[in-house]
Design a protein around this motif. Structure first.
Motif, PDB file in Angstrom:
ATOM      1  N   HIS A  63       0.844  -1.194   0.000  1.00 51.96           N
ATOM      2  CA  HIS A  63       0.000   0.000   0.000  1.00 51.96           C
ATOM      3  C   HIS A  63       0.884   1.251   0.000  1.00 51.96           C
ATOM      4  O   HIS A  63       1.883   1.328   0.720  1.00 51.96           O
ATOM      5  CB  HIS A  63      -0.906   0.019   1.237  1.00 51.96           C
ATOM      6  CG  HIS A  63      -2.055  -0.929   1.147  1.00 51.96           C
ATOM      7  ND1 HIS A  63      -2.127  -2.096   1.867  1.00 51.96           N
ATOM      8  CD2 HIS A  63      -3.200  -0.873   0.431  1.00 51.96           C
ATOM      9  CE1 HIS A  63      -3.254  -2.730   1.590  1.00 51.96           C
ATOM     10  NE2 HIS A  63      -3.933  -2.005   0.720  1.00 51.96           N
ATOM     11  N   LYS A  64       0.491   2.241  -0.769  1.00 55.50           N
ATOM     12  CA  LYS A  64       1.308   3.451  -0.909  1.00 55.50           C
ATOM     13  C   LYS A  64       1.493   4.175   0.406  1.00 55.50           C
ATOM     14  O   LYS A  64       2.566   4.699   0.696  1.00 55.50           O
ATOM     15  CB  LYS A  64       0.681   4.387  -1.948  1.00 55.50           C
ATOM     16  CG  LYS A  64       0.787   3.871  -3.379  1.00 55.50           C
ATOM     17  CD  LYS A  64       0.222   4.883  -4.366  1.00 55.50           C
ATOM     18  CE  LYS A  64       0.363   4.379  -5.792  1.00 55.50           C
ATOM     19  NZ  LYS A  64      -0.187   5.360  -6.776  1.00 55.50           N
ATOM     20  N   ASP A  65       0.453   4.211   1.224  1.00 47.80           N
ATOM     21  CA  ASP A  65       0.586   4.918   2.497  1.00 47.80           C
ATOM     22  C   ASP A  65       1.572   4.236   3.423  1.00 47.80           C
ATOM     23  O   ASP A  65       2.310   4.888   4.167  1.00 47.80           O
ATOM     24  CB  ASP A  65      -0.783   5.066   3.168  1.00 47.80           C
ATOM     25  CG  ASP A  65      -1.366   3.723   3.582  1.00 47.80           C
ATOM     26  OD1 ASP A  65      -1.313   2.777   2.784  1.00 47.80           O
ATOM     27  OD2 ASP A  65      -1.886   3.623   4.712  1.00 47.80           O
ATOM     28  N   MET A  67       4.221   2.509   2.420  1.00 44.35           N
ATOM     29  CA  MET A  67       5.546   2.825   1.880  1.00 44.35           C
ATOM     30  C   MET A  67       5.961   4.243   2.288  1.00 44.35           C
ATOM     31  O   MET A  67       7.106   4.479   2.701  1.00 44.35           O
ATOM     32  CB  MET A  67       5.548   2.685   0.371  1.00 44.35           C
ATOM     33  CG  MET A  67       6.905   2.941  -0.283  1.00 44.35           C
ATOM     34  SD  MET A  67       8.107   1.622   0.051  1.00 44.35           S
ATOM     35  CE  MET A  67       7.550   0.399  -1.154  1.00 44.35           C
ATOM     36  N   GLN A  68       5.035   5.179   2.203  1.00 39.36           N
ATOM     37  CA  GLN A  68       5.352   6.568   2.550  1.00 39.36           C
ATOM     38  C   GLN A  68       5.699   6.704   4.024  1.00 39.36           C
ATOM     39  O   GLN A  68       6.642   7.418   4.393  1.00 39.36           O
ATOM     40  CB  GLN A  68       4.173   7.472   2.182  1.00 39.36           C
ATOM     41  CG  GLN A  68       3.955   7.613   0.682  1.00 39.36           C
ATOM     42  CD  GLN A  68       2.646   8.305   0.345  1.00 39.36           C
ATOM     43  OE1 GLN A  68       1.814   8.543   1.213  1.00 39.36           O
ATOM     44  NE2 GLN A  68       2.451   8.628  -0.921  1.00 39.36           N
ATOM     45  N   ARG A  69       4.958   6.045   4.874  1.00 34.47           N
ATOM     46  CA  ARG A  69       5.230   6.120   6.309  1.00 34.47           C
ATOM     47  C   ARG A  69       6.566   5.479   6.659  1.00 34.47           C
ATOM     48  O   ARG A  69       7.310   5.977   7.523  1.00 34.47           O
ATOM     49  CB  ARG A  69       4.094   5.446   7.084  1.00 34.47           C
ATOM     50  CG  ARG A  69       2.770   6.200   7.000  1.00 34.47           C
ATOM     51  CD  ARG A  69       1.634   5.387   7.585  1.00 34.47           C
ATOM     52  NE  ARG A  69       1.840   5.130   9.010  1.00 34.47           N
ATOM     53  CZ  ARG A  69       1.064   4.314   9.715  1.00 34.47           C
ATOM     54  NH1 ARG A  69       0.047   3.668   9.124  1.00 34.47           N
ATOM     55  NH2 ARG A  69       1.292   4.122  10.997  1.00 34.47           N
ATOM     56  N   MET A  71       9.196   5.243   4.622  1.00 38.60           N
ATOM     57  CA  MET A  71      10.259   6.112   4.133  1.00 38.60           C
ATOM     58  C   MET A  71      10.465   7.290   5.085  1.00 38.60           C
ATOM     59  O   MET A  71      11.597   7.723   5.327  1.00 38.60           O
ATOM     60  CB  MET A  71       9.929   6.602   2.733  1.00 38.60           C
ATOM     61  CG  MET A  71       9.902   5.513   1.661  1.00 38.60           C
ATOM     62  SD  MET A  71      11.462   4.623   1.492  1.00 38.60           S
ATOM     63  CE  MET A  71      12.510   5.923   0.814  1.00 38.60           C
ATOM     64  N   ALA A  72       9.369   7.811   5.638  1.00 40.45           N
ATOM     65  CA  ALA A  72       9.491   8.893   6.619  1.00 40.45           C
ATOM     66  C   ALA A  72      10.198   8.402   7.877  1.00 40.45           C
ATOM     67  O   ALA A  72      11.017   9.120   8.463  1.00 40.45           O
ATOM     68  CB  ALA A  72       8.105   9.442   6.958  1.00 40.45           C
ATOM     69  N   ASP A  75      13.986   8.459   7.785  1.00 38.24           N
ATOM     70  CA  ASP A  75      14.589   9.768   8.049  1.00 38.24           C
ATOM     71  C   ASP A  75      14.467  10.165   9.521  1.00 38.24           C
ATOM     72  O   ASP A  75      15.410  10.693  10.115  1.00 38.24           O
ATOM     73  CB  ASP A  75      13.948  10.828   7.158  1.00 38.24           C
ATOM     74  CG  ASP A  75      14.249  10.626   5.688  1.00 38.24           C
ATOM     75  OD1 ASP A  75      15.325  10.059   5.377  1.00 38.24           O
ATOM     76  OD2 ASP A  75      13.419  11.002   4.848  1.00 38.24           O
TER      77      ASP A  75
END
Length: 229
Positions: A63-65, A67-69, A71-72, A75
């Motif tokens: 799910h894209k969300d 993956m985004q979480r 990646m955040a 960092d």
């Protein structure tokens, strides 16, 4: 071990000399050369082609969300997660019989998927879906959030495993709760074939015995494992 490479560049300069003698002419000739201002054309600008990074998960497993979480989280927790060649994501929205632990190659973009369990406290009716999550000892629930892999280990009860350090308020008691990655009979394919879903752990990320050796070596120490629902 890093090997230093040295290269020695040798260069030489060649000089060419030459002369000519000319008999003087009896008549002196004066030549007037026109002056001209030469305008040199500017060299054409070089086109710089920037190679874009390879897309992560080109097949769209994750799910894209999520993956985004993740990646955040790389960092946010970069001091605890120095290795950024691979990361591991767990999608607890998926049924336990489905592959839902993803190994993401951050350099090539490729994804490998594996099955993993959730805690019995997260699914008291054994429906195959995790509904509740906790960081409380003896809750037997799975915990969400970012973990740092802390290296391969061995325990008297579970045998070969990978230690985890919870990095957020939702999972920072992972060591106290002994939340680890380990192999289990109730995560093996024959259990899935018989029951139609995996068994439940005490909150650990249990894998099949066949999958554990590969992941144990590759998870190592200092990589992200991110669990979400």
């Amino acid at each position: 071990m890093q090997l230093s490479r040295r290269s020695l560049i040798l260069g030489g300069t060649a000089m060419l000399g030459g002369c000519a003698s000319v008999r003087p002419s009896p008549v002196a000739l004066t030549a007037t050369l026109p002056t001209a201002t030469a305008t040199l054309a500017a060299p054409p600008a070089l086109a710089v082609t920037q190679v874009p990074p390879l897309p992560l998960d080109p097949s769209g497993f994750i799910h894209k969300d999520l993956m985004q979480r993740a990646m955040a989280a790389l960092d946010i927790h970069h001091r605890r997660i120095p290795l950024r060649d691979r990361m591991y994501l767990v999608d607890f929205r998926r049924y336990s019989g489905e592959p839902r632990l993803y190994e993401v190659d951050l350099l090539q973009g490729e994804v490998n998927a594996f099955r993993t369990t959730h805690g019995r406290g997260s699914d008291p009716t054994h429906s195959g879906f995790a509904h509740d999550f906790s960081n409380t000892p003896d809750s037997f629930m799975s915990s969400l959030g970012a973990y740092a892999t802390a290296g391969a280990s061995w325990g008297s009860q579970q045998g070969a495993n990978v230690l985890l350090d919870g990095l957020e308020y939702s999972n920072d008691r992972a060591r106290e709760r002994a939340i680890i990655v380990h192999g289990a009979d109730y995560a093996d394919p024959d259990f899935l074939a018989r029951e139609g879903k995996l068994g439940r752990s005490y909150g650990c990320f249990s894998l099949s015995h066949a999958d554990l050796p590969t992941l144990r070596e590759r998870m190592g120490e200092g990589r992200l494992l991110f669990a979400a629902s």
